[in-house]
Design a protein around this motif. Structure first.
Motif, PDB file in Angstrom:
ATOM      1  N   ARG A 232     -20.366  34.780  -2.002  1.00  0.00           N
ATOM      2  CA  ARG A 232     -18.239  34.969  -2.761  1.00  0.00           C
ATOM      3  C   ARG A 232     -17.544  34.919  -1.293  1.00  0.00           C
ATOM      4  N   THR A 233     -18.313  35.348  -0.142  1.00  0.00           N
ATOM      5  CA  THR A 233     -17.161  35.500   0.524  1.00  0.00           C
ATOM      6  C   THR A 233     -17.265  33.958   2.003  1.00  0.00           C
TER       7      THR A 233
ATOM      8  N   PHE B 253     -25.582  46.858 -11.209  1.00  0.00           N
ATOM      9  CA  PHE B 253     -24.587  46.878 -12.044  1.00  0.00           C
ATOM     10  C   PHE B 253     -23.481  47.079 -10.575  1.00  0.00           C
ATOM     11  N   LEU B 254     -23.357  48.218 -10.150  1.00  0.00           N
ATOM     12  CA  LEU B 254     -22.672  48.857  -8.825  1.00  0.00           C
ATOM     13  C   LEU B 254     -22.352  47.271  -8.361  1.00  0.00           C
ATOM     14  N   SER B 255     -23.103  46.677  -7.256  1.00  0.00           N
ATOM     15  CA  SER B 255     -22.467  44.964  -7.334  1.00  0.00           C
ATOM     16  C   SER B 255     -21.296  44.428  -7.822  1.00  0.00           C
ATOM     17  N   HIS B 256     -21.343  44.913  -8.858  1.00  0.00           N
ATOM     18  CA  HIS B 256     -20.417  43.607 -10.401  1.00  0.00           C
ATOM     19  C   HIS B 256     -19.191  44.616 -10.317  1.00  0.00           C
ATOM     20  N   TRP B 257     -19.391  45.487 -10.435  1.00  0.00           N
ATOM     21  CA  TRP B 257     -18.898  46.941 -10.583  1.00  0.00           C
ATOM     22  C   TRP B 257     -18.010  46.132  -8.527  1.00  0.00           C
ATOM     23  N   PHE B 258     -18.631  46.449  -7.867  1.00  0.00           N
ATOM     24  CA  PHE B 258     -17.497  46.529  -6.824  1.00  0.00           C
ATOM     25  C   PHE B 258     -17.078  44.776  -6.358  1.00  0.00           C
ATOM     26  N   LEU B 259     -17.433  43.828  -6.402  1.00  0.00           N
ATOM     27  CA  LEU B 259     -17.058  42.604  -6.125  1.00  0.00           C
ATOM     28  C   LEU B 259     -15.789  42.380  -8.009  1.00  0.00           C
ATOM     29  N   PHE B 260     -15.820  42.462  -9.140  1.00  0.00           N
ATOM     30  CA  PHE B 260     -15.434  42.127  -9.714  1.00  0.00           C
ATOM     31  C   PHE B 260     -13.798  43.657 -10.191  1.00  0.00           C
ATOM     32  N   SER B 261     -14.357  44.429  -9.640  1.00  0.00           N
ATOM     33  CA  SER B 261     -13.223  45.364  -9.633  1.00  0.00           C
ATOM     34  C   SER B 261     -12.766  46.808  -8.969  1.00  0.00           C
TER      35      SER B 261
ATOM     36  N   LEU C  65     -12.343  42.206  -4.567  1.00  0.00           N
ATOM     37  CA  LEU C  65     -11.240  41.008  -5.019  1.00  0.00           C
ATOM     38  C   LEU C  65     -10.777  40.297  -3.431  1.00  0.00           C
ATOM     39  N   ARG C  66     -10.710  40.966  -2.592  1.00  0.00           N
ATOM     40  CA  ARG C  66     -10.253  40.126  -0.885  1.00  0.00           C
ATOM     41  C   ARG C  66     -11.674  39.627  -0.695  1.00  0.00           C
ATOM     42  N   MET C  67     -13.316  39.868  -0.852  1.00  0.00           N
ATOM     43  CA  MET C  67     -14.551  39.534  -0.102  1.00  0.00           C
ATOM     44  C   MET C  67     -14.002  37.809  -1.265  1.00  0.00           C
ATOM     45  N   ARG C  68     -13.963  38.065  -2.143  1.00  0.00           N
ATOM     46  CA  ARG C  68     -13.360  36.599  -3.509  1.00  0.00           C
ATOM     47  C   ARG C  68     -12.412  35.607  -2.638  1.00  0.00           C
ATOM     48  N   SER C  69     -11.194  36.524  -2.169  1.00  0.00           N
ATOM     49  CA  SER C  69     -10.365  35.499  -2.479  1.00  0.00           C
ATOM     50  C   SER C  69     -11.260  34.769  -0.666  1.00  0.00           C
TER      51      SER C  69
ATOM     52  N   ALA D 225     -33.033  26.218 -19.611  1.00  0.00           N
ATOM     53  CA  ALA D 225     -31.943  26.744 -20.294  1.00  0.00           C
ATOM     54  C   ALA D 225     -30.315  26.572 -18.962  1.00  0.00           C
ATOM     55  N   LEU D 226     -30.470  25.980 -18.617  1.00  0.00           N
ATOM     56  CA  LEU D 226     -29.765  25.681 -17.143  1.00  0.00           C
ATOM     57  C   LEU D 226     -29.050  23.778 -18.002  1.00  0.00           C
ATOM     58  N   ALA D 227     -29.404  23.146 -18.504  1.00  0.00           N
ATOM     59  CA  ALA D 227     -28.746  22.087 -18.931  1.00  0.00           C
ATOM     60  C   ALA D 227     -28.727  22.640 -20.300  1.00  0.00           C
ATOM     61  N   GLY D 228     -29.363  22.971 -21.733  1.00  0.00           N
ATOM     62  CA  GLY D 228     -29.189  23.274 -22.531  1.00  0.00           C
ATOM     63  C   GLY D 228     -27.750  24.682 -22.599  1.00  0.00           C
ATOM     64  N   LEU D 229     -28.292  25.875 -21.804  1.00  0.00           N
ATOM     65  CA  LEU D 229     -27.574  26.547 -22.752  1.00  0.00           C
ATOM     66  C   LEU D 229     -25.968  27.078 -21.040  1.00  0.00           C
ATOM     67  N   ILE D 230     -26.683  26.898 -19.713  1.00  0.00           N
ATOM     68  CA  ILE D 230     -25.757  27.720 -18.623  1.00  0.00           C
ATOM     69  C   ILE D 230     -24.620  26.615 -18.300  1.00  0.00           C
ATOM     70  N   GLY D 231     -25.312  25.303 -18.585  1.00  0.00           N
ATOM     71  CA  GLY D 231     -24.230  24.155 -17.905  1.00  0.00           C
ATOM     72  C   GLY D 231     -23.944  24.087 -15.928  1.00  0.00           C
ATOM     73  N   ARG D 232     -22.729  24.269 -16.038  1.00  0.00           N
ATOM     74  CA  ARG D 232     -21.794  23.913 -14.765  1.00  0.00           C
ATOM     75  C   ARG D 232     -21.808  25.022 -13.756  1.00  0.00           C
ATOM     76  N   SER D 233     -22.153  25.116 -13.283  1.00  0.00           N
ATOM     77  CA  SER D 233     -22.018  26.622 -12.296  1.00  0.00           C
ATOM     78  C   SER D 233     -21.545  26.119 -10.980  1.00  0.00           C
ATOM     79  N   THR D 234     -20.338  26.171 -10.769  1.00  0.00           N
ATOM     80  CA  THR D 234     -19.490  26.085  -9.460  1.00  0.00           C
ATOM     81  C   THR D 234     -19.769  26.853  -8.408  1.00  0.00           C
ATOM     82  N   PRO D 235     -19.865  26.607  -7.157  1.00  0.00           N
ATOM     83  CA  PRO D 235     -19.723  27.258  -6.480  1.00  0.00           C
ATOM     84  C   PRO D 235     -18.266  27.797  -6.036  1.00  0.00           C
ATOM     85  N   PRO D 236     -18.821  29.250  -5.437  1.00  0.00           N
ATOM     86  CA  PRO D 236     -17.376  28.871  -4.728  1.00  0.00           C
ATOM     87  C   PRO D 236     -16.205  28.370  -3.598  1.00  0.00           C
ATOM     88  N   ALA D 237     -15.105  27.797  -3.734  1.00  0.00           N
ATOM     89  CA  ALA D 237     -14.093  27.074  -3.259  1.00  0.00           C
ATOM     90  C   ALA D 237     -14.318  26.740  -2.081  1.00  0.00           C
TER      91      ALA D 237
END
Ligand SMILES: Nc1ncnc2c1ncn2[C@@H]1O[C@H](COP(=O)(O)OP(=O)(O)OP(=O)(O)O)[C@@H](O)[C@H]1O
Ligand SMILES: [Mg+2]
Ligand SMILES: [Mg+2]
Lengths: 357, 337, 506, 305
Positions: D31-32, D157-165, D170-174, D283-295
């Motif tokens: 993500r960074t 769960f904490l990580s998810h919160w940390f990364l997205f909230s 936010l800065r790390m993702r940017s 699962a990937l082909a049927g449900l999840i499909g495309r996953s795009t990495p951080p640019a």
């Protein structure tokens, strides 16, 4: 100048790694000179060792070509190991069937079977799902690789390809499909002139294909900018499938060559990891097919030299892995050298400036 | 008991002239011994390691022994590694594992002056190759008898009523399956209605998987786990320990891993075979052909039993042993599915 | 008057390029200071150095009389410098609000998203730059992205504001709003450095103009008294023809017909909702419209990059609706796409490879699947010469060229294919006056040679000065088609908002 | 029925954790903007030093801390190469994986000998959650699980919160999306990338320690058995989000458990073990499909100054 730099830098970086490794080895109580001496002599010391080095590098080179091709097409084929095993399996299967064929034709059949199997393994599932659903190729090739290895295992552990008897191994391929070894020179190494010729041919084909054909042009365009490729009239999805299939084709060929040239049968070991090492081979070669030869030889030398190091210096195998890892790391960091030089220059020029102004 | 080779001559192999060890130790001529492991490496917690232990023991006890080990990274390394030693003038090259059979045959013919020993495969007709074959199904049988007795008569505490034991195999290959086949047969000889669960992890170094496979078997009622899976099996034993059920070790006496949990171990004296062959080469008494290691020469067997078992168990084991030795019982090496 | 920002003999050299080679500049409090220069003159480089993104090779920058040595934009921001970058510095995966507040977010440890949205909404209302704070930036049109860039700069309340080509993608109305903001800042004493290639804008908004040429500042003059012609001549260093001569149209038979076309964009929205139009040989049909009204999807669909959901595309009497892009190219469609870096070029390919990008399968560039590099090189050499691409070296990667020169390469490639129809989407975006002149000449030349040209531009002036007929698009439909001769800005402006033309003939 | 066997759920969770933790770690790194395929190696480091410190100090918690520190240090090397030197991150990762495999085996043999780590090494406690463990059928999930299972779930769960909230998240993702843009906003790109990579080291090391002192109390050479690579797949599968990674790891854990539970019915174990891999592809082909990495994933950022 640039060309010279691209050769000198990795060499210099390896030297740094060697020095660091030497310090480490010395700290552990081994004599670094003899450790490295045994590494080098084990890799190149005599014709036999040289033969072993070449033998070890051939599969890395051939797989590396395919991986370079996939990278250049913007795809990361991390599952070459499985494609290698599937290619090997197909080649062996053909190799002990169809024994009525003339030897050379039978050989060609085996090679073709390996290539086709590898191409299908990478092209169908990873290729099609990437092209049409966008399934990430790192996952699909990796999963297919595990499946390939389990499948090959199944075949010889009680499955249809197990040789009669209790040992899980396939029958030997027909003797006239086995590549002859060099009768002189590389005595007692399992080096075959045919394997070498195939590898050389593969290098030339890969290079020619990538840089001299419209197909290569299309693949590289897709890799660098799929939108522009589409604009240029290139069928992007088709080329994604093609790129993965071609990449698998090379890995499958490597498997076939290894079976015909070295192993002659499918054996229950499945720990070569050639497919993973070949990723590093391709990356260090910056995905240039000609440079793949050099980096493939480098890793071949590390492998055989590493085995000899155990014998001659009594260094445990794990320590050779430590050194190999360090060398890969620092060769990866080769750019540190111009950086340091630049930094030094800047400091010098700064110091020269300061009193003047 | 340890993985003992301290009693080096206990397992005399079939044809060695045993009693001259003292004289040779004083005048031992210098010989070089090379060990080539298969891709499992020295950390396999199984025959590669045991071969190494035997070689170390020889180096310790016999003067003039120089040793070296090379661990193969892939199948394609076997020939180069064997040749390497031969070329360097080693007197004895030990190849661990049947996977190296073809490689040994090829290299041995090229270097007729070098002696070769292959573990777990039978190569005949080459004058400089000896092979060591272990009837590990016999060891498995005895272990199975112990398990059956414990199971049927609830000889240890916490034994449940499911009448089930579990096997965790590393891979469906002969050295693994022979143990399992014997175990199965031995267990059923005591407890014909009992159930033997058999699962394969397909790995030899995944302790976590070993633990999880064992847990699954325990959940199905198994209360004696017999792992034949190298390092993976260690995890199985530990899982048995955590679940307060029992385990049976393999290859060497593994009771040290979980005292109070390991009832016994099925043992295969790879170390002895290596030691004896080194000694034979030094003495000049090397003999080619197949050396059979079985109950008759203590080449296989079981480790001392856990304390607290009634003597009836040992009696049953001894009786089974006699019947095997006398040929009354034939132990199969193929697993019944 | 006190000088806020002073640049003294600044040099910034890149390997092989002296982007700035002796720049002197003084910006006074409360002035709008325009920087003019050809593409590649070094304007953006200068701004990046001031903003701390690039380290100067030599020279110095003084801010409020003190020597400023910024080691990163962080320092510049702290010193009160704000900048709108020419090439967007946006994060497509984040929302508008997140992009705007990034680096100075509301909240403690937690990111207060609601507050961020509120502030951005307020900001956008205050400056008349309407935008949905919760939209993902990647889903926005480039015009809207430009607004986000501007909002970012305003959010930080700079003491010196740099605007590097902020109007390149704005509608006239938006430009006017922006100018109002700039005037307000000026009144508060905040100096603005303003870069634009549009001379009339510069004349309207700036107080002084500094002209750069080849990395050097040539002259600083008061805007009062300057004319477009004097400025253009100063920039280019020669006489520039600002208005291209256009002989009367000799329109022929229809070359391209579009019938009731419906197109969905990549994000599955219907963007073209039943468009019909005809482009005849020997005419330039201009399509005017505010960004995001389907004009670029229309172009993509004609070129074959987007699938037609319904309708028909006919080229020279032949139905090409279901042909591949490659086949359409063969049949004579040339296309200058809107986004040159994303669609038009493979940036890591060299120029020789880029000029054959659309034709590499054809002789002489390849034969039976084997490339003929020499043919590509000699062809590239010819085009580079003919179109004055700088630097004139076909071994250079496309990424190493300035935007204007990249555009020249694309145009050279497309025009030289001798097409039947040329679709030109925003062909002069970001180009300097000299380069624009060149592009316009090429378009008119094609038309005079009897080719059909479909020109899509957000620049009304460009449309007005080039088109023989003008179609106006609004919300995926053609609102009306008017004659190029008598059309006025006002009339078009109204139609662009959706009002039907009175004398429109489709 | 197999699913009525509650054991499968307990197995699922305990197999998912050592995949999910490194996958979340990888998420931080990527993500960074730093591609991390060194999870396998860092897991090994964590597994080994977890045991070593636990044995030396006689305290498994200190072992865990030792694992984390060593994992972070290894990640630091990756970060340095990737960030300061702009080296190819895949090459660095491969180098670290080989290095770690060699180092841990070497240390295992020199410090503890070939017969393995001492059997009296303390391990982390296993706990049942009082109350939850009584729930029929699914109670087994919360019965007698390693404490790291619970800690791991909280961390995820904490990580998810940390990364997205959080602001930092936010800065790390940017930084991973567009480092140049982040830089122009005064965000310290390099520092945040270091943070991301080091966090990946911490999480991977905990994943490794889970194997060695969480469910067991010993180290065997290469005991991670490719879990680091599966974690890589789980991270991509989960679209570079912590909860997604966890979900992917659970699917993988479940299908692996399925493969175990189905054994013993005469089907080749080799075939059964294909289940997780095949299911993942499906699962990937049927449900999840495309996953795009951080640019900007994998692209070094060099402030051009
Ligand atoms: N990072 C870089 N490395 C090498 N050359 C560069 C770099 N950035 C800019 N240049 C070169 O420096 C020169 C000046 O570029 P710059 O972007 O400052 O021009 P500009 O005046 O802003 O042009 P435009 O009007 O097209 O925006 C050009 O020749 C450009 O190719
Ligand atoms: Mg600019
Ligand atoms: Mg520009």
């Amino acid at each position: 100048m640039k060309a010279l730099q691209s050769i000198l830098l990795p060499v210099a970086a390896s030297l740094v790694a060697v020095v660091i490794g030497g310090i480490l080895v010395a700290a552990l109580g081994y004599n670094p000179v003899s450790v490295y001496g045994s590494l080098i002599s084990g890799a190149f010391g005599n014709l036999g060792n040289l033969g072993n080095t070449l033998t070890a590098s051939l599969p890395l080179i051939i797989i590396g070509l395919g991986i370079a091709l996939s990278f250049q097409s913007g795809l990361f084929n991390i599952g070459a190991d499985g494609q290698y095993w599937i290619g090997a399996t197909a080649a062996v299967w053909v190799g002990y069937h169809f024994t009525s064929l003339p030897g050379w034709l039978h050989m060609l059949f085996c090679l073709a079977a390996g290539m086709i199997a590898g191409a299908i393994w990478a092209g169908i599932v990873p290729g099609l799902t990437k092209a049409f659903v966008g399934a990430h190729e790192v996952i699909t090739t990796m999963m297919m690789s595990y499946i390939a290895i389990l499948f090959a295992r199944y075949l010889i552990e009680g499955g249809p390809m197990q040789e009669k008897g209790y040992i899980p191994q396939s029958p030997l391929i027909a003797s006239n499909t086995q590549f002859p070894y060099f009768t002189q020179g590389f005595m007692r190494s399992q080096l075959s002139p045919i394997s070498m010729a195939i590898a050389a041919l593969a290098v030339i084909v890969a290079w020619f294909l990538l840089y001299k054909t419209t197909l290569g042009f299309s693949l590289r365009s897709v890799g660098l900018n799929p939108r522009a490729a589409k604009y240029a009239g290139i069928r992007v999805k088709l080329h994604i499938v093609l790129a993965l299939a071609l990449s698998g084709l090379f890995a499958g060929l490597a498997g076939a060559v290894q079976m015909l040239g070295v192993d002659h049968q499918l054996l229950d070991g499945f720990s070569s990891n050639y497919g993973y090492t070949a990723i590093v081979v391709a990356l260090l070669a910056r995905n240039n097919p000609l440079a793949v030869v050099i980096s493939g030889l480098f890793f071949g030398a590390l492998t055989t030299g590493g085995q000899n190091m155990q014998i001659a210096s009594n260094v445990p195998a794990s320590l050779t892995n430590v050194l190999t890892g360090l060398i890969i790391f620092f060769v990866g960091c080769e750019r540190i050298i111009p950086q340091v030089i630049g930094w030094y220059r800047r400091r010098r020029s700064l110091r020269a400036q300061t009193p003047a102004s | 008991a340890g993985c003992g080779t301290n009693n080096s001559s206990s397992g005399t192999s079939t044809q060695n002239s045993g009693g001259t060890s003292n004289s040779t130790s004083t005048t031992g001529k210098t010989i070089k011994v090379g060990l080539v492991t298969d891709t499992g490496g020295l950390n396999d917690n199984s025959f590669n390691h045991l071969a190494y232990v035997g070689m170390q023991e020889a180096q310790k006890q016999l003067p003039g022994i120089q040793t070296s080990v090379v661990q193969s990274q892939s199948e394609s390394d076997y020939v180069p590694n064997l040749s390497h030693f031969a070329q360097d003038g080693y007197n004895l090259v030990i190849a661990v594992g049947y996977l190296m059979a073809d490689a040994v045959q090829q290299v041995a013919k090229e270097y007729p002056k070098t002696h070769f020993l292959i573990i777990d495969d039978s190569i005949t007709g080459i004058p400089n190759v000896a092979s060591a074959i272990f009837q590990s199904q016999q060891a498995g049988y005895l272990a199975g008898v112990v398990a059956g007795m414990v199971q049927k008569d609830h000889l240890l505490k916490n034994i449940n009523n499911h009448n089930t034991v579990g096997v965790v195999g590393g891979q469906e290959i002969p050295p693994v399956d022979s143990y399992i086949a014997g175990f199965q047969q031995g267990f059923h000889s005591v407890d014909p209605t009992g159930k033997v669960l058999i699962e394969y992890t397909n790995s030899f170094n995944d302790e976590a998987a070993g633990s999880q496979y064992a847990q699954n078997e325990i959940a199905q009622g198994a209360d004696i786990i017999f792992p034949v899976a190298g390092g993976t099996g260690i995890g199985s034993i530990k899982a048995a320990q955590s679940a307060k059920v029992y385990a049976i070790g393999v290859d060497t006496d593994q009771s040290y891993l979980a005292p109070g949990t390991v009832i016994t171990s099925a043992i295969k004296r790879v170390d002895t075979s290596v030691f004896d062959t080194i000694k034979a080469v030094q003495d000049g008494t090397f003999k080619s052909g197949v050396n059979n290691f079985d109950l008759s020469n203590d080449g296989v067997g079981i480790a001392p039993l856990i304390s607290g078992l009634p003597s009836s168990v040992m009696n049953a084991v001894n009786q089974a042993k006699q019947q095997i030795l006398s040929g009354k019982i034939q132990v199969s090496s193929t697993v019944q599915k | 008057m006190d000088t806020v920002l002073e640049v003294v003999d600044l040099k910034k050299w890149f390997p092989g390029v002296k982007a700035n080679d002796g720049v002197n500049l003084a910006v006074r409090a409360g002035e709008v200071h325009a920087i003019l220069g050809e593409n590649g003159a070094g304007k953006s480089t200068l701004m990046k150095v001031i903003y701390g993104l690039l380290e100067p090779t030599a020279g110095e920058i003084k801010l409020f009389g003190q020597r400023a040595q910024f080691r990163s934009p962080r320092d510049a921001i702290l010193a009160g410098i704000g900048m709108v970058h020419q090439h967007f510095m946006l994060i497509p995966a984040l929302t508008v609000a997140e992009n705007v507040v990034l680096g100075d977010e509301p909240g403690g440890i937690r990111f207060n998203r609601r507050e961020a949205v509120r502030r951005v909404r307020e900001l956008s209302e205050r400056y008349g730059l309407a935008i949905d704070p919760n939209a993902k930036v990647g889903d926005l049109t480039v015009g809207l992205q430009q607004r986000v860039e501007i909002l970012k700069a305003f959010y930080r309340k700079a003491r010196v504001l740099i605007l590097d080509e902020p109007t390149a993608l704005l509608t006239p109305q938006e430009t006017r709003e922006l100018f109002n903001i700039i005037r307000a800042l000026k009144a508060e004493g905040v100096p603005v450095l303003f870069i634009s290639h549009k001379l009339d804008e510069v004349l309207e908004i700036s107080d002084r103009v500094t002209v750069m040429r080849a990395g050097k500042t040539v002259e600083t003059l008061d805007t009062k008294g300057a004319t477009p012609q004097t400025l253009a001549n100063l920039m280019v260093g020669r006489e520039v023809v600002l208005r291209v001569e256009k002989p009367p149209m000799k329109a022929g038979s229809p070359a391209l017909e579009v019938r009731d076309l419906r197109v969905r964009s990549a994000d599955r929205h219907e963007r073209v909702k039943g468009v019909s139009l005809t482009v005849r040989r020997g005419e330039i049909l201009g399509i005017a419209g505010i960004d995001g009204n389907g004009q670029f999807e229309l172009a993509d669909a004609i070129a074959g990059l987007l699938r037609a959901e319904a309708g028909q595309i006919v080229l020279d009497g032949r139905d090409i609706t279901h042909l591949s892009p490659a086949e359409r190219t063969e049949l004579g469609i040339a296309y200058v796409p809107q986004d040159r870096q994303l669609d038009g070029l493979v940036l890591s390919f060299d120029l020789a490879d880029n000029v054959i990008l659309r034709d590499f399968r054809r002789q002489p560039f390849s034969r039976r699947g084997i490339l003929n590099r020499r043919a590509a090189e000699s062809y590239a050499k010819r085009l580079i010469e003919a179109f004055d691409v700088r630097p004139p070296d076909f071994r250079r990667k496309a990424s190493e060229l300035s935007g204007g020169n990249q555009q020249k390469v694309i145009l050279a490639r497309e025009v030289s294919r001798d097409p039947l129809v040329l679709i030109a989407a925003q062909p002069t975006r970001g180009l300097d006056v000299g380069a624009i002149e060149g592009v316009h000449r090429q378009l008119i030349r094609l038309r005079n040679e009897g080719k059909a040209v479909l020109l899509i531009s957000l620049e009304l002036d460009e449309i007005l000065s080039l088109s023989d007929r003008i179609a106006v698009m609004h919300d995926g439909e053609i609102v009306g088609v008017v004659d190029g001769e008598g059309a006025t800005r006002e009339q078009l402006g109204l139609m662009m908002t959706g009002q039907r033309a009175k004398e429109g003939t489709a | 029925m197999i699913f009525s066997n509650p054991e499968i759920w307990a197995l699922t969770l305990s197999m998912a954790i050592p995949l999910a933790l490194p996958a979340v770690g990888g998420t931080f790194s990527e993500r960074t903007g730093v591609v991390n395929i060194a999870m396998e190696g860092i897991m090994l480091i964590g597994a080994f030093f977890g045991v070593a410190f636990s044995y030396w100090t006689g305290n498994a918690w200190i072992g865990l801390i030792g694992a984390i520190v060593c994992g972070a240090l290894t990640a630091l090397a990756l970060a340095w190469g990737a960030i300061h030197v702009s080296a190819d991150q895949t090459v660095l990762g491969m180098g670290i994986n080989i290095f770690a495999a060699g180092l841990t085996t070497f240390l295992l043999n020199t410090l503890f000998g070939y017969s393995g780590t001492p059997v009296n090494t303390p391990k982390l406690p296993s706990l049942s959650i009082p109350g939850l463990d009584r729930i029929p059928y699914i109670g087994v999930i919360f019965t007698n699980q390693s404490v790291l299972v619970y800690i791991g779930i909280i961390l995820i769960f904490l990580s998810h919160w940390f990364l997205f909230s959080t602001r930092l998240g936010l800065r790390m993702r940017s930084v991973g999306e567009n480092p140049l843009a982040a830089d122009t906003l005064g965000i310290p790109v390099w520092r945040l990338r270091y943070l991301g990579v080091i966090l990946s080291g911490v999480f991977s090391a905990i994943g490794g320690a889970y194997l060695s002192i969480g469910i067991l109390n010993g180290f065997t050479s290469n005991m991670t058995s490719g879990r680091g690579y599966i974690a890589l797949a789980a991270m991509i599968f989960g679209k570079w989000t912590p909860l997604g990674s966890f979900g992917a790891a659970l699917i993988f854990g479940f299908s692996t458990a399925l493969g175990i539970v189905l054994q013993g019915h005469g089907v080749s174990s080799n075939i059964l073990q294909m289940i997780p891999y095949a299911l993942t592809i499906l699962a990937l082909a049927g449900l999840i499909g495309r996953s795009t990495p951080p640019a900007a994933d994998g692209i070094p950022y060099e402030p051009r100054r």
